[in-house]
Design an enzyme around this catalytic site. Structure first.
Site, PDB file in Angstrom:
ATOM      1  N   TYR A 137       0.802  -1.226   0.000  1.00  0.00           N
ATOM      2  CA  TYR A 137       0.000   0.000   0.000  1.00  0.00           C
ATOM      3  C   TYR A 137       0.838   1.281   0.000  1.00  0.00           C
ATOM      4  CZ  TYR A 137      -3.650  -3.255   1.552  1.00  0.00           C
ATOM      5  OH  TYR A 137      -4.522  -4.300   1.646  1.00  0.00           O
ATOM      6  N   HIS A 164      -4.190   6.646  -0.776  1.00  0.00           N
ATOM      7  CA  HIS A 164      -4.696   6.559   0.599  1.00  0.00           C
ATOM      8  C   HIS A 164      -3.574   6.706   1.627  1.00  0.00           C
ATOM      9  CE1 HIS A 164      -8.556   6.111   2.341  1.00  0.00           C
ATOM     10  NE2 HIS A 164      -8.563   4.837   2.599  1.00  0.00           N
ATOM     11  N   TYR A 213      -4.704  -1.068   9.895  1.00  0.00           N
ATOM     12  CA  TYR A 213      -5.303  -0.640   8.628  1.00  0.00           C
ATOM     13  C   TYR A 213      -6.071   0.664   8.841  1.00  0.00           C
ATOM     14  CZ  TYR A 213      -3.716  -4.771   6.280  1.00  0.00           C
ATOM     15  OH  TYR A 213      -2.900  -5.716   5.714  1.00  0.00           O
ATOM     16  N   ASN A 241      -9.046   1.800   8.356  1.00  0.00           N
ATOM     17  CA  ASN A 241     -10.365   1.899   8.987  1.00  0.00           C
ATOM     18  C   ASN A 241     -10.364   1.534  10.469  1.00  0.00           C
ATOM     19  OD1 ASN A 241     -10.017  -0.809   8.639  1.00  0.00           O
ATOM     20  ND2 ASN A 241     -11.856  -1.154   7.418  1.00  0.00           N
ATOM     21  N   ASP A 254      -5.673  11.791   3.005  1.00  0.00           N
ATOM     22  CA  ASP A 254      -6.056  12.004   1.616  1.00  0.00           C
ATOM     23  C   ASP A 254      -7.498  12.498   1.555  1.00  0.00           C
ATOM     24  OD1 ASP A 254      -6.717   9.327   2.599  1.00  0.00           O
ATOM     25  OD2 ASP A 254      -7.572   8.987   0.616  1.00  0.00           O
ATOM     26  N   ASN A 301     -13.190   6.521   6.148  1.00  0.00           N
ATOM     27  CA  ASN A 301     -13.312   5.551   7.256  1.00  0.00           C
ATOM     28  C   ASN A 301     -12.252   5.725   8.335  1.00  0.00           C
ATOM     29  OD1 ASN A 301     -15.609   4.336   6.201  1.00  0.00           O
ATOM     30  ND2 ASN A 301     -14.420   2.941   4.937  1.00  0.00           N
TER      31      ASN A 301
END
Length: 199
Positions: free
Chosen positions: A18, A23, A75, A77, A102, A123
């Site tokens: 990622y 994000h 993560y 969220n 972001d 989230n």
């Protein structure tokens, strides 16, 4: 004026898969801030990579305030737990928490700042609001633009920046890092005055 430090949190997802995603721009901005302050991240029990630093220069030339830089290792969220844990650990009130994230509702390359308000479907922010029990924390919003065509927003933010965007990305990261420093040394209104009117 309190002498409590600031908690500056950069949002993202963990791991190399990622790392370059839109994000993860919060993580990228925090890396810039750590580089500027010569600080290095180390693992904290609150499930985050943490660095302690002084950021910016106060009017008059004194070193800027003490800051805890944090990249949650959960993560996106589930960012709330680490943020609330670090705030509690370091004795930091929500009005001294700055979250860098972001924002698809802002054109790529622009930086906007706000205190409180809604989460706009983000989230990570939603989980932080829930964990802190308030929306009254500061946000530095790095614009990544809207997804093209019918692409789903969730898919869009989990993609890397385009070739053209990648060339401009260092400028966006620098602007977002400048915005964080200005919030801490001169206040939200001064930072909004500079970045919201940027040509």
């Amino acid at each position: 004026m309190t002498d409590q430090p600031w908690l500056v949190v950069g949002l993202g997802n963990p791991g190399p898969t990622y790392a370059g995603n839109r994000h993860n721009i919060g993580h990228m901005v925090l890396d810039v801030l750590a580089g500027r302050s010569g600080s290095t991240f180390s693992a904290h029990k609150a499930r985050a990579a943490v660095a302690e630093a002084r950021l910016g220069v106060l009017p008059g030339g004194a070193p800027g305030p003490r800051v805890i830089l944090a990249k949650p290792s959960t993560y996106m969220n589930t960012s709330g737990g680490p943020v609330a844990g670090l705030a509690q650990y370091f004795g930091i009130d929500p009005d001294h928490v700055v979250v860098v994230h972001d924002e698809v509702d802002i054109p790529f390359g622009d930086v906007k700042l706000k205190s409180g308000g809604g989460e706009g479907g983000h989230n990570g922010l939603r989980d932080i609001t829930k964990a802190l029990g308030t929306r009254d924390y500061l946000r530095v919003r790095a614009g990544v633009g809207r997804p093209p065509g019918r692409m789903d927003t969730a898919d869009f933010v989990l993609k890397n920046f385009s070739g053209a965007e990648a060339k401009e990305l260092p400028f966006l990261l620098d602007d977002a890092a400048d915005a964080v420093e200005m919030v801490l040394t001169e206040g939200l209104l001064a930072a909004q005055g500079k970045f919201h009117t940027k040509a």
